[in-house]
Design an enzyme around this catalytic site. Structure first.
Site, PDB file in Angstrom:
ATOM      1  N   GLY A 117       0.826  -1.202   0.000  1.00  0.00           N
ATOM      2  CA  GLY A 117       0.000   0.000   0.000  1.00  0.00           C
ATOM      3  C   GLY A 117       0.856   1.244   0.000  1.00  0.00           C
ATOM      4  O   GLY A 117       2.039   1.220   0.355  1.00  0.00           O
ATOM      5  N   VAL A 118       0.232   2.338  -0.403  1.00  0.00           N
ATOM      6  CA  VAL A 118       0.890   3.643  -0.454  1.00  0.00           C
ATOM      7  C   VAL A 118       0.008   4.616   0.306  1.00  0.00           C
ATOM      8  O   VAL A 118      -1.198   4.730   0.032  1.00  0.00           O
ATOM      9  CB  VAL A 118       1.103   4.119  -1.905  1.00  0.00           C
ATOM     10  CG1 VAL A 118       1.774   5.481  -1.922  1.00  0.00           C
ATOM     11  CG2 VAL A 118       1.920   3.102  -2.688  1.00  0.00           C
ATOM     12  N   GLY A 119       0.598   5.306   1.270  1.00  0.00           N
ATOM     13  CA  GLY A 119      -0.134   6.276   2.063  1.00  0.00           C
ATOM     14  C   GLY A 119       0.370   7.676   1.837  1.00  0.00           C
ATOM     15  O   GLY A 119       1.126   7.957   0.894  1.00  0.00           O
ATOM     16  N   VAL A 166       4.368   0.835   2.034  1.00  0.00           N
ATOM     17  CA  VAL A 166       4.476  -0.427   2.757  1.00  0.00           C
ATOM     18  C   VAL A 166       4.842  -1.523   1.761  1.00  0.00           C
ATOM     19  O   VAL A 166       4.169  -1.698   0.740  1.00  0.00           O
ATOM     20  CB  VAL A 166       3.168  -0.774   3.487  1.00  0.00           C
ATOM     21  CG1 VAL A 166       3.332  -2.063   4.285  1.00  0.00           C
ATOM     22  CG2 VAL A 166       2.741   0.372   4.394  1.00  0.00           C
ATOM     23  N   ASP A 178      -6.595   8.156  15.221  1.00  0.00           N
ATOM     24  CA  ASP A 178      -6.707   8.068  13.757  1.00  0.00           C
ATOM     25  C   ASP A 178      -7.326   6.730  13.367  1.00  0.00           C
ATOM     26  O   ASP A 178      -6.853   6.050  12.450  1.00  0.00           O
ATOM     27  CB  ASP A 178      -5.334   8.245  13.106  1.00  0.00           C
ATOM     28  CG  ASP A 178      -5.444   8.522  11.604  1.00  0.00           C
ATOM     29  OD1 ASP A 178      -6.498   9.028  11.175  1.00  0.00           O
ATOM     30  OD2 ASP A 178      -4.492   8.229  10.864  1.00  0.00           O
TER      31      ASP A 178
END
Length: 609
Positions: A246-248, A253, A361
């Site tokens: 994943g990309v945040g 990650v 969060d």
């Protein structure tokens, strides 16, 4: 020529008068000014015994050019390599030089350094005057320059202090006067610095004591290590990258395999270098939170973290089920699955709140799921003899082909903060309550409850959530729409969790013990079957241990009896007699089903009865 001679005589006369004035003045107990005794040691050596040596300014030996060069080189060596000599280059000018003669800026700077060293030497002599008189004379005659900025303090091993550990939280709770704390630290610093600076003129014990004091200063006032100081190279050397999970907003990650143990991990790497930037504290905050909270089944497990090329890397547990956000993109969750999500997440949230910390969060992107790796193994090792008795054949068969046994975990702890000393960084506005946006941090526990409630609302089909507008305000003013796919009790629970007033929202403990999350209702048939299999496996292991324990007890009893017999030989004879008697008593009558020739009192023989 006459004018030059008179000028020379006047200068000599002035020098003589200055010498006489110094000789007449009473000698104080403090250090004398530095004297210009150039080549005086050589002159004293040449003076015969019994003769009074004359002052070098009144009578000077005649030196050749070679001896003069040797003398100048000797003076240069005494002054130090690379230092500007305090002495004039010429012998005649050296004889005429006074203390008030103008000098260059370099010599003025060197004089100031010399005066500073004289002052330090005087302080050292005042402390050790009774034991180091010879060293005091040496320091007063030829002071040594001591640049303080080049003084090497003892090197210490340093490390960060995690603010989320129980010890750190207890230390913050202790109230202490700032002025008192400052005075104690100031006195400690001054005393330790004085001891350390005077260590050259003191004994080794004083030096060790000063070093210990400096170590206490480092230990009592720890500093946060910057990421520049902890850069190491591990990512490409220890891990093999498989793909991108994943990309945040702040990081990427990766799914990686450790080259040594062969296990799969999720490694989160910051997109940009965070060392020295405004995101450095957030990166360290996430590491500290993971290190403290990564020990629960419903919190993503933490393994290690390091800085590499000014990037922060965190090695976490790999959750093969993905995030809840990806799961609800395909379809909305039913009430049964929502209960499982709520039960798992509220357990992790209750653990976080028990440490006086809050997540701040919580949203579907930060809730991850992992498949249970032991479900199929437990079914395979189930004993065959129990299947016929318990009537769970259908459950075991369903467990073999099931892929819905998941565990939900809370991750992404970058916004975690303490409720006692909150440092709140606002997360996603779609999941935050109004009081946080209004900077009201009086009840941070209930902010996590609101985020979890609106997350369940979105997962049940209430999304996508707005970022602003009337609908955003309606969700925070208590106007939560009723979801038809959920029961009345579940809708009421979500509405309570999203109550506009934080005090009226339930706590994590009250939600955990809510009737809607009872042990039977909140667990599916598959989970109940899995738990039954686990418990039966535990019972089987305990039974095996019990059998082994019985065998050991029997062996110990035999050894004890054998030792008792060997120690008492008389008891052995008694036991033999007892065994022979009992053996005779146990011997049955010799009959083959009929009494053969039993006589009565009248001597009549009875046969074939």
């Amino acid at each position: 020529m006459a004018f030059r001679q008179s000028e020379h005589e006047m200068s000599v006369t002035s020098l003589d008068s200055s010498v006489e004035l110094r000789s007449r003045s009473p000698s104080p107990q403090v250090f004398n000014p530095r004297k210009l005794r150039f080549a005086d040691d050589d002159f004293d050596k040449d003076t015969p015994e019994g003769a009074s040596p004359q002052h070098p300014l009144q009578q000077r030996p005649k030196l050749s050019s070679g001896e003069e060069q040797q003398l100048d080189s000797k003076i240069g060596k005494e002054g130090g390599d690379g230092d500007v000599s305090m002495s004039p280059p010429c012998q005649k000018v050296r004889a005429l030089r006074l203390f008030s003669t103008p000098a260059t800026p370099k010599t003025i700077l060197q004089k100031s350094t010399t005066q500073c060293s004289n002052h330090l030497s005087a302080a050292a002599a005042a402390v050790n005057a009774s034991r180091r008189s010879d060293d005091l004379f040496r320091l007063s005659e030829r002071p040594r320059s001591l640049p303080l900025h080049n003084r090497k303090l003892p090197t210490q091993d340093t490390a960060n202090v995690n603010p989320f550990t129980p010890d750190s939280l207890m230390a913050h709770n202790k109230k202490r006067c700032r002025t008192q704390f400052g005075r104690e630290n100031l006195n400690l610093n001054v005393n330790a610095m004085q001891k350390y600076l005077l260590s050259d003129a003191c004994d080794d014990d004083v030096t060790e004591e000063a070093g210990d004091s400096m170590r206490e200063i480092h230990q009592q006032a720890p500093k946060r290590l910057a990421l520049h100081d902890t850069n190491i190279s591990r990512f490409k050397r220890e891990f093999m990258q498989v793909n991108v999970i994943g990309v945040g907003e702040f990081g990427v990650v990766f799914q990686c395999v450790n080259r040594l143990d062969g296990c799969i991990y999720a490694i989160k790497k910051s997109k940009k270098p965070v060392a020295g930037s405004s995101f450095e504290k957030r990166a360290l905050n996430e590491v500290w939170a993971h290190a403290v909270l990564g020990k629960h089944d419903n919190v993503v497990r933490y393994y290690s973290a390091w800085a590499e090329d000014d990037h922060m890397l965190i090695q976490n547990e790999f959750c093969d089920g993905g995030s809840l956000h990806a799961r609800i993109q395909d379809h909305c969750l039913g009430e049964a699955e929502l209960k499982i999500v709520l039960m798992h997440v509220i357990e992790g949230l209750r653990y976080i709140h028990s440490n006086d910390l809050v997540h701040m969060d919580l949203k579907p992107e930060n809730i991850f799921s992992t498949m249970n790796p032991n479900a199929h193994k437990l079914v395979e090792v189930q004993p065959q003899q129990t299947k016929d008795d318990d009537g769970m054949d259908s459950v075991y068969e369903e467990l073999r082909h099931s892929e819905n046994l998941v565990t939900y975990k809370i991750g992404d702890l970058g916004h975690v903060t303490s409720v006692k000393e909150p440092y709140v960084e606002e997360g996603d506005c779609r999941y935050l309550p109004k009081e946080i946006l209004h900077e009201d941090y009086s009840n941070l526990f209930k902010a996590d409850i609101f985020s979890l409630g609106i997350t369940l609302f979105e997962a049940a089909g209430g999304g996508p959530l707005p970022k602003n507008g009337p609908e955003w305000h309606n969700l925070r003013d208590g106007k939560v729409p009723i979801l038809p796919s959920l029961s009345r009790d579940f809708n009421e629970l979500i509405a309570q969790m999203m109550h506009p007033y934080p005090d009226k929202r339930p706590t994590s403990q009250s939600i955990f013990s809510h009737p809607i999350l009872s042990a039977v209702d909140s667990k599916s048939k598959l989970q109940l079957g899995l738990e039954l299999t686990v418990e039966k496996r535990k019972n089987e292991i305990l039974m095996n241990k019990l059998r082994e324990a019985k065998k050991q007890i029997k062996l110990l009893e035999q050894r004890v009896n054998l030792l008792a017999v060997t120690n008492n030989p008389d008891s052995l004879d008694g036991q033999r007699c007892l065994r022979s008697f009992t053996r005779r008593m146990r011997t049955p009558f010799s009959s083959h089903g009929k009494f053969d020739s039993i006589s009565d009192r009248n001597k009549n023989v009875i046969t074939n009865i």
